[in-house]
Write a protein that holds these residues in place. Sequence first.
Motif, PDB file in Angstrom:
ATOM      1  N   LEU A  85      -1.978  -7.377  10.711  1.00 27.11           N
ATOM      2  CA  LEU A  85      -2.802  -7.902   9.644  1.00 27.11           C
ATOM      3  C   LEU A  85      -3.195  -6.796   8.677  1.00 27.11           C
ATOM      4  O   LEU A  85      -3.969  -7.019   7.751  1.00 27.11           O
ATOM      5  N   GLN A  88      -1.753  -6.608   3.714  1.00 22.04           N
ATOM      6  CA  GLN A  88      -2.545  -7.688   3.130  1.00 22.04           C
ATOM      7  C   GLN A  88      -1.751  -8.962   2.849  1.00 22.04           C
ATOM      8  O   GLN A  88      -2.323 -10.034   2.682  1.00 22.04           O
ATOM      9  N   GLU A  95      -4.687 -17.160   5.544  1.00 23.26           N
ATOM     10  CA  GLU A  95      -5.658 -17.997   4.833  1.00 23.26           C
ATOM     11  C   GLU A  95      -5.004 -19.264   4.307  1.00 23.26           C
ATOM     12  O   GLU A  95      -5.518 -20.365   4.473  1.00 23.26           O
ATOM     13  N   ASN A 267       0.708   6.646  -2.761  1.00 26.01           N
ATOM     14  CA  ASN A 267      -0.342   7.557  -2.320  1.00 26.01           C
ATOM     15  C   ASN A 267       0.184   8.962  -2.092  1.00 26.01           C
ATOM     16  O   ASN A 267      -0.478   9.943  -2.423  1.00 26.01           O
ATOM     17  N   PRO A 295      -5.744  -1.928 -10.690  1.00 25.00           N
ATOM     18  CA  PRO A 295      -5.397  -1.039 -11.798  1.00 25.00           C
ATOM     19  C   PRO A 295      -4.878   0.321 -11.345  1.00 25.00           C
ATOM     20  O   PRO A 295      -3.919   0.840 -11.910  1.00 25.00           O
ATOM     21  N   LEU A 296      -5.487   0.880 -10.308  1.00 26.29           N
ATOM     22  CA  LEU A 296      -5.097   2.229  -9.898  1.00 26.29           C
ATOM     23  C   LEU A 296      -3.701   2.296  -9.309  1.00 26.29           C
ATOM     24  O   LEU A 296      -3.104   3.364  -9.241  1.00 26.29           O
TER      25      LEU A 296
ATOM     26  N   GLU B  86      -9.656 -11.187   2.507  1.00 25.42           N
ATOM     27  CA  GLU B  86      -9.202 -10.293   1.455  1.00 25.42           C
ATOM     28  C   GLU B  86      -9.776  -8.894   1.661  1.00 25.42           C
ATOM     29  O   GLU B  86      -9.138  -7.890   1.370  1.00 25.42           O
ATOM     30  N   GLN B  88     -10.352  -6.048   3.834  1.00 20.77           N
ATOM     31  CA  GLN B  88      -9.580  -5.594   4.999  1.00 20.77           C
ATOM     32  C   GLN B  88     -10.429  -5.365   6.251  1.00 20.77           C
ATOM     33  O   GLN B  88      -9.906  -5.311   7.354  1.00 20.77           O
ATOM     34  N   PRO B  91      -9.717  -8.696   8.534  1.00 19.51           N
ATOM     35  CA  PRO B  91      -8.471  -8.702   9.314  1.00 19.51           C
ATOM     36  C   PRO B  91      -8.518  -7.704  10.467  1.00 19.51           C
ATOM     37  O   PRO B  91      -8.045  -7.998  11.569  1.00 19.51           O
ATOM     38  N   PHE B 234     -13.900  -8.863  -5.296  1.00 22.48           N
ATOM     39  CA  PHE B 234     -13.301  -7.756  -6.040  1.00 22.48           C
ATOM     40  C   PHE B 234     -13.509  -7.893  -7.544  1.00 22.48           C
ATOM     41  O   PHE B 234     -13.995  -6.969  -8.206  1.00 22.48           O
ATOM     42  N   LEU B 263     -14.214  -0.182  -3.710  1.00 29.34           N
ATOM     43  CA  LEU B 263     -12.855   0.057  -4.209  1.00 29.34           C
ATOM     44  C   LEU B 263     -12.681  -0.558  -5.595  1.00 29.34           C
ATOM     45  O   LEU B 263     -12.026   0.018  -6.472  1.00 29.34           O
ATOM     46  N   ASN B 267     -11.787   1.497  -8.977  1.00 28.54           N
ATOM     47  CA  ASN B 267     -10.721   1.066  -9.874  1.00 28.54           C
ATOM     48  C   ASN B 267     -11.193   0.981 -11.318  1.00 28.54           C
ATOM     49  O   ASN B 267     -10.467   1.342 -12.236  1.00 28.54           O
ATOM     50  N   ARG B 270     -12.460   4.904 -12.479  1.00 30.25           N
ATOM     51  CA  ARG B 270     -11.372   5.836 -12.716  1.00 30.25           C
ATOM     52  C   ARG B 270     -10.241   5.191 -13.515  1.00 30.25           C
ATOM     53  O   ARG B 270      -9.763   5.732 -14.507  1.00 30.25           O
ATOM     54  N   GLY B 271      -9.828   3.988 -13.078  1.00 32.36           N
ATOM     55  CA  GLY B 271      -8.658   3.343 -13.673  1.00 32.36           C
ATOM     56  C   GLY B 271      -8.892   2.857 -15.089  1.00 32.36           C
ATOM     57  O   GLY B 271      -8.012   2.953 -15.938  1.00 32.36           O
ATOM     58  N   PRO B 291      -8.083   0.343   2.709  1.00 31.09           N
ATOM     59  CA  PRO B 291      -7.535   1.301   1.761  1.00 31.09           C
ATOM     60  C   PRO B 291      -8.475   2.437   1.388  1.00 31.09           C
ATOM     61  O   PRO B 291      -8.024   3.426   0.807  1.00 31.09           O
ATOM     62  N   TRP B 294      -7.200   5.801   2.148  1.00 32.84           N
ATOM     63  CA  TRP B 294      -5.995   6.294   1.502  1.00 32.84           C
ATOM     64  C   TRP B 294      -6.338   7.464   0.578  1.00 32.84           C
ATOM     65  O   TRP B 294      -7.402   7.464  -0.058  1.00 32.84           O
ATOM     66  N   PRO B 295      -5.423   8.418   0.474  1.00 36.72           N
ATOM     67  CA  PRO B 295      -5.674   9.611  -0.349  1.00 36.72           C
ATOM     68  C   PRO B 295      -6.133   9.278  -1.765  1.00 36.72           C
ATOM     69  O   PRO B 295      -7.038   9.932  -2.286  1.00 36.72           O
ATOM     70  N   LEU B 296      -5.557   8.270  -2.360  1.00 34.20           N
ATOM     71  CA  LEU B 296      -5.895   7.969  -3.749  1.00 34.20           C
ATOM     72  C   LEU B 296      -7.315   7.460  -3.923  1.00 34.20           C
ATOM     73  O   LEU B 296      -7.860   7.490  -5.020  1.00 34.20           O
ATOM     74  N   PHE B 297      -7.931   6.975  -2.860  1.00 33.27           N
ATOM     75  CA  PHE B 297      -9.314   6.534  -2.986  1.00 33.27           C
ATOM     76  C   PHE B 297     -10.262   7.566  -2.396  1.00 33.27           C
ATOM     77  O   PHE B 297     -11.262   7.911  -2.993  1.00 33.27           O
TER      78      PHE B 297
END
Lengths: 366, 366
Positions: A85, A88, A95, A267, A295-296, B86, B88, B91, B234, B263, B267, B270-271, B291, B294-297
């Motif tokens: 899971l 995503q 769902e 990433n 967006p990112l 949605e 995470q 899940p 979101f 997150l 987005n 920064r984005g 997420p 993750w490195p980007l966040f």
Amino acid sequence: MPQRPAQPPAAEAGRRIATAHDVARLAGVSQSAVSRSFTEGASVSAETRRKVLEAARQLGYRPNLVARSLITRRSSIIGVAMAYLENQFYPSVLEALSDAFGRRGYQIMLFRTRQGESSDPILEEVLRHKVDALVMASASLSSRFDVECQQAGVPVVLLNRRTESASISSVTTDNRRGAETIAAFLAAGGHRRFAFMAGLENSSTSQERQEGYAAWLRAHGFKEPARIAGHYDFERAAAATRALLAGPERPDALFCANDHMALAAINVARGELGLDVGREISIVGFDNAGPGAWPLFGLTTYAQPIQAMVDQVVAITCERLADPAAEAVRKVMPGSLAVRSSARPPPTGIVLRQGQQIWEPPPEGP
Amino acid sequence: MPQRPAQPPAAEAGRRIATAHDVARLAGVSQSAVSRSFTEGASVSAETRRKVLEAARQLGYRPNLVARSLITRRSSIIGVAMAYLENQFYPSVLEALSDAFGRRGYQIMLFRTRQGESSDPILEEVLRHKVDALVMASASLSSRFDVECQQAGVPVVLLNRRTESASISSVTTDNRRGAETIAAFLAAGGHRRFAFMAGLENSSTSQERQEGYAAWLRAHGFKEPARIAGHYDFERAAAATRALLAGPERPDALFCANDHMALAAINVARGELGLDVGREISIVGFDNAGPGAWPLFGLTTYAQPIQAMVDQVVAITCERLADPAAEAVRKVMPGSLAVRSSARPPPTGIVLRQGQQIWEPPPEGP
DNA sequence: TTGAAAGCGCTAACAT
DNA sequence: ATGTTAGCGCTTTCAA
């Protein structure tokens, strides 16, 4: 008075849970009249039903689905087998399945399989619980599993996977076409050094995507794409990306067999290596679910029509339940290439559809 | 021979599904001997069991859990109610619940509730299916729901939510402490203009996190934090962030009631706005799932101990099932502040634990 | 339309 | 340790 078991299971506050018998007594009708009153299309007079419903309301009666299942041999339960899971795509599918089956009166029982392992361990549980049907997503099917379900009369429908077995229905996106479209898109965008990141080796999905991609490139005179394996796992996909990008001839286009791995690749490429994804390297995924749309990431990806796929799964399942002799169906759904910023786009061919940039390959010239 | 129903439900290839009777006949024992052979700790001789198991193997017999449930009044099914997959975090919780309950012989039945709406619509289904217990995550509980489950003898355990009702068990992270820690962390990092993004108004979780945050700031002489609401969604979180950051006095520290919204905030910051998150603005979340790592966040967030929480839920549920008179338990678990790059850290106090940077508030000086 | 009766496949006394 | 028996709560003939 019959003795209760040592551990009163559902005993509460003195009041026993009302049964159809209790309702019948209060309403002054037979127990079968109660049953009929709760059965769609049974022959009961309006007056009887009214009395029954009123008595039921007073007692807080609800038909016991377990007892009903025992006699009707239908549990109103759909088993759903999923491996992970974390990607995503699958929570989204779950769902949608829950909602769609819910509307038809079914509940979902969840069975966890292990990524890349056989799903045989869940077989016993699936069969013991007498699910009416089993939907398998992100899980592979052994022939023993297939045979046992067939013997037990449990229809199996695969989602996002296919199998050779003639008895198993499946719903997939047109993976070959999707992969071809991606190859054409990247080629038209001026890329020349192609790479592919596979998922699991035994996954029909990953295989089809690889074949479509490689076949298109081959047919159009491009060099065979480099191949790495991410095993559908974020960390392994990240590691594979590191190895790939550290190599001597760095690719300028990387197609990953799903979004989850593509996000790992981004990433690494941007977050660790500082590459400008979409300019210095293009990364494309497959699924269009989850964070890719943020967006990112702006992940360019081949979109699977989740809702339509789930609707198909439900339709096929219900068809099979209504007529057990119905033949297996292998439905292949059309997808579309959602264009965002993670890959350099071709100069032409991008259109806006329902708020989403889409690219379609031009018809092949003669 | 009794007539079959019009729609042969599980009929297949002539062979009927074997029952305990069939096995008994083949093994030359009574049907109860078969039942005993499949019951843990029942008194059967080794020889009888051997014969039974052999006959069962030949016939492909498996005990019918529906029939068993009817008499034992235990379905071996745990209902799990969730509003949205949605985020995470859920899940992940679902996987952990499925595994943990699976090890104790239970399967998960999934019930979908609507974000921010009452969960009453699922009540009927939960009760009809006779789940042994119900775990509610990301769902709120009406008093009617509470009462009906109590009458039906179905224990309810909340995960990541609390309620006032004395009869409902819950497992949460120490939200207040977590929020205080975050406030202290941000203050020590030199931030001065604080903001908070709430989830849903009626969510105990969001409320506790807001209170802990605001109370700590107040107690230490800081200005009341600005407050916006992201409703755990979101898009709405993104919109709220846009509004907040467009305002005249842009905050330099934003604590979001969960990672999912944090997150979204990153987005946007920064984005869309091109801000350097972690330098120009600090963003902190709560959950530590998905997420964010993750490195980007590089999301700095207060980590909920998912596995430990789920283990507690399972323990409480099983305890309640073994002894229906057991009292409700409200377990509050300790969390920890996982430090990454999305927020400017204080100069001191960061330690490495199990590969993760952790910050702990210094003891309050006199 | 209605009620009586026969189970669905199993577990759990009870007696042996 | 084993078999006999009586249901669990419901649906579905069958007769009336």
